[in-house]
Scaffold this motif. Structure first.
Motif, mmCIF file in Angstrom:
data_model
loop_
_atom_site.group_PDB
_atom_site.id
_atom_site.type_symbol
_atom_site.label_atom_id
_atom_site.label_comp_id
_atom_site.label_asym_id
_atom_site.label_seq_id
_atom_site.Cartn_x
_atom_site.Cartn_y
_atom_site.Cartn_z
ATOM 1 N N VAL A 100 0.921 -1.296 -0.053
ATOM 2 C CA VAL A 100 0.051 -0.008 0.021
ATOM 3 C C VAL A 100 0.815 1.480 0.003
ATOM 4 O O VAL A 100 1.809 1.281 0.606
ATOM 5 C CB VAL A 100 -0.768 -0.005 1.339
ATOM 6 C CG1 VAL A 100 -1.845 1.274 1.220
ATOM 7 C CG2 VAL A 100 -1.730 -1.295 1.353
ATOM 8 N N GLY A 101 0.567 2.230 -0.715
ATOM 9 C CA GLY A 101 1.394 3.457 -1.040
ATOM 10 C C GLY A 101 0.342 4.517 -1.255
ATOM 11 O O GLY A 101 -0.825 4.418 -1.364
ATOM 12 N N ILE A 102 0.792 5.774 -0.991
ATOM 13 C CA ILE A 102 -0.157 7.078 -1.152
ATOM 14 C C ILE A 102 -0.350 7.289 -2.702
ATOM 15 O O ILE A 102 0.652 6.842 -3.470
ATOM 16 C CB ILE A 102 0.575 8.238 -0.505
ATOM 17 C CG1 ILE A 102 1.734 8.503 -1.216
ATOM 18 C CG2 ILE A 102 0.572 8.145 0.992
ATOM 19 C CD1 ILE A 102 2.495 9.781 -0.626
ATOM 20 N N GLN A 103 -1.490 7.496 -2.842
ATOM 21 C CA GLN A 103 -2.112 7.974 -4.285
ATOM 22 C C GLN A 103 -1.833 6.999 -5.270
ATOM 23 O O GLN A 103 -1.380 7.206 -6.399
ATOM 24 C CB GLN A 103 -1.408 9.419 -4.666
ATOM 25 C CG GLN A 103 -1.901 10.541 -3.700
ATOM 26 C CD GLN A 103 -1.110 11.595 -4.124
ATOM 27 O OE1 GLN A 103 -0.118 11.812 -5.005
ATOM 28 N NE2 GLN A 103 -1.887 12.863 -3.772
ATOM 29 N N LYS A 104 -1.614 5.535 -4.728
ATOM 30 C CA LYS A 104 -1.751 4.554 -5.911
ATOM 31 C C LYS A 104 -2.560 3.272 -5.444
ATOM 32 O O LYS A 104 -2.766 3.111 -4.005
ATOM 33 C CB LYS A 104 -0.314 3.960 -6.126
ATOM 34 C CG LYS A 104 0.363 3.326 -4.899
ATOM 35 C CD LYS A 104 1.758 3.031 -5.236
ATOM 36 C CE LYS A 104 2.516 2.233 -4.000
ATOM 37 N NZ LYS A 104 4.065 1.929 -4.348
ATOM 38 N N GLN A 153 2.658 6.545 5.087
ATOM 39 C CA GLN A 153 3.381 6.742 3.605
ATOM 40 C C GLN A 153 3.352 5.379 2.782
ATOM 41 O O GLN A 153 3.065 5.511 1.514
ATOM 42 C CB GLN A 153 4.579 7.505 3.967
ATOM 43 C CG GLN A 153 4.732 8.749 4.546
ATOM 44 C CD GLN A 153 4.260 9.794 3.481
ATOM 45 O OE1 GLN A 153 3.032 10.098 3.592
ATOM 46 N NE2 GLN A 153 5.197 10.148 2.858
ATOM 47 N N GLU A 154 3.957 4.372 3.323
ATOM 48 C CA GLU A 154 4.118 3.148 2.856
ATOM 49 C C GLU A 154 3.722 2.031 3.765
ATOM 50 O O GLU A 154 4.005 2.048 4.848
ATOM 51 C CB GLU A 154 5.302 3.151 2.205
ATOM 52 C CG GLU A 154 5.645 3.871 0.964
ATOM 53 C CD GLU A 154 7.154 3.714 0.526
ATOM 54 O OE1 GLU A 154 8.017 2.735 0.992
ATOM 55 O OE2 GLU A 154 7.598 4.506 -0.277
ATOM 56 N N LEU A 191 5.938 5.942 7.962
ATOM 57 C CA LEU A 191 4.809 6.981 8.340
ATOM 58 C C LEU A 191 5.375 8.286 8.746
ATOM 59 O O LEU A 191 6.736 8.449 9.141
ATOM 60 C CB LEU A 191 3.832 6.333 9.234
ATOM 61 C CG LEU A 191 4.604 5.487 10.604
ATOM 62 C CD1 LEU A 191 4.703 6.420 11.538
ATOM 63 C CD2 LEU A 191 4.317 4.229 10.689
ATOM 64 N N LEU A 192 4.532 9.278 8.954
ATOM 65 C CA LEU A 192 5.062 10.466 9.294
ATOM 66 C C LEU A 192 4.526 10.694 10.861
ATOM 67 O O LEU A 192 3.514 10.487 10.888
ATOM 68 C CB LEU A 192 4.467 11.672 8.512
ATOM 69 C CG LEU A 192 4.798 11.816 7.206
ATOM 70 C CD1 LEU A 192 4.136 12.803 6.395
ATOM 71 C CD2 LEU A 192 6.391 11.736 7.050
ATOM 72 N N GLU A 250 9.950 11.329 9.775
ATOM 73 C CA GLU A 250 9.377 9.974 8.949
ATOM 74 C C GLU A 250 9.979 9.156 9.865
ATOM 75 O O GLU A 250 11.215 8.956 9.896
ATOM 76 C CB GLU A 250 10.118 10.280 7.651
ATOM 77 C CG GLU A 250 9.644 9.279 6.589
ATOM 78 C CD GLU A 250 10.176 9.289 5.279
ATOM 79 O OE1 GLU A 250 9.332 9.851 4.543
ATOM 80 O OE2 GLU A 250 11.275 8.924 5.118
ATOM 81 N N MET A 251 9.342 7.927 9.777
ATOM 82 C CA MET A 251 9.577 6.718 10.748
ATOM 83 C C MET A 251 9.312 5.652 9.922
ATOM 84 O O MET A 251 8.331 5.432 9.243
ATOM 85 C CB MET A 251 8.927 6.636 12.102
ATOM 86 C CG MET A 251 9.284 5.621 12.906
ATOM 87 S SD MET A 251 8.219 5.199 14.339
ATOM 88 C CE MET A 251 8.795 6.625 15.303
#
Length: 262
Positions: A100-104, A153-154, A191-192, A250-251
């Motif tokens: 899973v990723g952002i905007q996809k 984020q991912e 992740l943020l 960002e972690m």
């Protein structure tokens, strides 16, 4: 290999899977050859039961039947292509993963082992429809780490099964197969972190925590949860941090989990 063909498909346990991007399968024949005395000939024989390795990649389009088929040891179905088809049985999913990723769109990948028949079909099998296509929106994923929710984020999740077949004497086909413990899980997330405390990894050698809370949920635009991926008995394997734009931290974290086959 079938690649994005509208005329190709996979029917698994009576369900016609949707969202397929590619399907491939391969096999290796284990053969023994013995040269007779005085070069009178060669005896050749298959000395081990066959295993067909199949990989299925698909776009996550809603509730996932492949996730539901994990843990089943007698899967059967049919590969359909053009006017032909291949029947198979005594199959089991040996690994399942989702990225899973952002905007996809999330991507699902499955490895399946086929121990039984793998032969041309007399005709194409009838089937039921897969789950309906869901509107996931641009941010369908919710991640919970250590009982806290963060900006994802991912994320990648995978589960692996130890599958072993049983064979009868003089047979190249498995009579059955079985899953053995433990089932292994892996989850990686980027992740943020905004105003959250750093995950405490000090003192793990003295007081290990092997039941941390790690889960990922995918939902549609109506906020209905479609699938949840959980790492049982999770332990923190690694962790790293960096400063991202906007003064956010960002972690990256990785978790491992083990479970009994029940």
């Amino acid at each position: 290999m079938f690649i994005g063909s509208e005329e190709a498909g996979v029917v698994l346990n009576g369900i016609n899977l949707t969202g397929l991007t590619d399907v491939s399968f391969s096999s290796t024949i284990n053969e023994e050859a013995v040269v007779l005395l005085a070069d009178r000939g060669i005896n050749r024989k298959i000395n081990r039961g066959h295993v067909i390795d199949c990989t299925i990649n698909k776009t996550y389009m809603g509730k996932d039947k492949l996730q539901e088929f994990t843990g089943i040891t007698n899967l059967s179905g049919q590969f359909q292509f053009g006017t032909g088809a291949i029947d198979f049985n005594e199959a089991s999913i040996s690994s399942y993963s989702i990225d899973v990723g952002i905007q996809k769109a999330p991507q699902v990948s499955v490895n399946m082992k086929i121990f039984g028949d793998f032969k041309p079909a007399a005709s194409k099998a009838s089937f039921a429809s897969d789950y309906v296509l869901e509107d996931l929106g641009i941010d369908p994923a919710t991640i919970t780490l250590e009982s806290r929710q963060s900006l994802l984020q991912e994320f990648s999740f995978s589960v692996n099964f130890d599958v072993k077949p049983t064979f009868e004497i003089s047979s190249v086909k498995s009579t059955s197969n079985k899953l053995f413990s433990p089932i292994t899980y892996n989850a990686k997330a980027k992740l943020l972190v905004d105003e959250q405390e750093f995950i405490d990894v000090t003192g793990l050698l003295e007081s290990e925590n092997f039941n941390r809370s790690v889960s990922l949920s995918l939902q549609n635009t109506g906020s209905s949860v479609l699938n949840t991926y959980t790492v049982p008995n999770a332990s923190l394997k690694s962790q790293s941090t960096s400063i991202a734009a906007g003064d956010l931290v960002e972690m990256s974290v990785e978790y491992l989990g083990l479970d009994l086959n029940v």
